[in-house]
Design an enzyme around this catalytic site. Structure first.
Site, PDB file in Angstrom:
ATOM      1  CG  ASP A   8       1.099  -3.126  -0.637  1.00 45.52           C
ATOM      2  OD1 ASP A   8       0.982  -3.868  -1.703  1.00 45.52           O
ATOM      3  OD2 ASP A   8      -0.023  -2.419  -0.186  1.00 45.52           O
ATOM      4  CD  GLU A  67       2.094  -8.935  -3.095  1.00 39.46           C
ATOM      5  OE1 GLU A  67       1.173  -9.118  -3.889  1.00 39.46           O
ATOM      6  OE2 GLU A  67       1.763  -8.182  -2.081  1.00 39.46           O
ATOM      7  CG  ASP A 139      -2.476   0.543   0.753  1.00 39.96           C
ATOM      8  OD1 ASP A 139      -2.672  -0.376  -0.175  1.00 39.96           O
ATOM      9  OD2 ASP A 139      -3.021   1.505   1.007  1.00 39.96           O
TER      10      ASP A 139
END
EC number: 3.1.21.10
Length: 177
Positions: A8, A67, A139
Site C-alpha cells: 500500500d 493497488e 496501511d
C-alpha cells in the site's frame, strides 16, 4: 504454495503485508510500514525502494501485488503517490518478481465481497481471514488486503486451469498435472 507481498504505497508511509497461499488457505507471515523521513521526495523514494528490497530479501516473495493509481482531486498528492508506487514496483521488478495491479474496488470485492466497502470493513475481514489477534496498522492492513486479493486470484486461475476452462483470451489452457 506462493508467497505474496502486498504493498500500500505512500510517500510518507508505505504499508506492506506478506501472506502464504496454499490452495484455499492463506497464512499471515508478516506486515508493517516503511516510514520515510525528510522533506524532499527523491530521498523518500530511495527509502521506499530500499525498504521494499529489504522485505523481498527477508521473505523471498513469488508475487507482488499493488493497488492501481486512482484519480484524486489533488494532482500533487496523486503524483507523489504514483512516484512512491513506482519506487516499490521497481524494487520488485529488479528482483524479478512478477507485479500484479488491482483496483481498490477489486481488492475490496475480493476481501469483503463488496466493491464499495469501507476501510474498517476491509480491516475487519483481513483480521478474520488471516485469524489475527488484532488489527494491523491501517496501511499494513491495506497491503495485506492486496496480498489476499492476489491469493484469491491465483486460486481462481488454478481452479479454471484444473477445470479445463478457457482463459480470458478464449484459448484453452489445458489441465495442470
Amino acid at each position: 504454495m506462493a508467497i505474496i507481498l502486498g504493498i500500500d504505497p505512500g510517500s510518507r508511509v508505505t504499508g506492506y503485508g506478506i501472506v502464504e497461499s496454499v490452495g484455499q488457505k492463506i497464512k499471515y507471515l508478516g506486515s508493517g510500514c516503511i516510514r520515510t523521513s525528510g522533506d524532499r521526495l527523491p530521498p523518500k523514494l530511495g527509502q521506499i525502494y530500499d525498504g521494499v528490497r529489504e522485505i523481498i530479501t527477508q521473505f523471498h516473495p513469488d508475487y507482488f501485488a499493488i493497488e492501481e493509481v486512482f484519480l484524486s482531486k489533488n494532482a500533487a498528492s496523486a503524483l507523489k503517490l504514483g512516484q512512491a508506487r513506482g519506487a516499490a514496483i521497481v524494487a520488485a521488478v529488479n528482483c524479478n518478481i512478477p507485479v500484479y495491479e488491482y483496483s481498490a474496488r477489486q481488492i475490496k470485492q475480493s476481501v469483503v465481497g463488496y466493491g464499495n466497502a469501507q476501510k474498517e470493513q476491509v480491516q475487519a475481514m483481513v483480521v478474520s481471514i488471516l485469524k489475527l489477534n488484532r488489527c494491523p496498522m491501517a496501511d499494513a492492513a491495506d497491503a495485506l488486503a492486496g496480498a489476499i486479493c492476489h491469493a484469491h486470484a491465483i486460486t481462481s486461475l488454478i481452479g479454471m486451469e484444473l477445470g479445463g476452462l478457457k482463459n480470458t483470451r478464449g484459448m484453452s489452457k489445458g489441465r495442470l498435472y
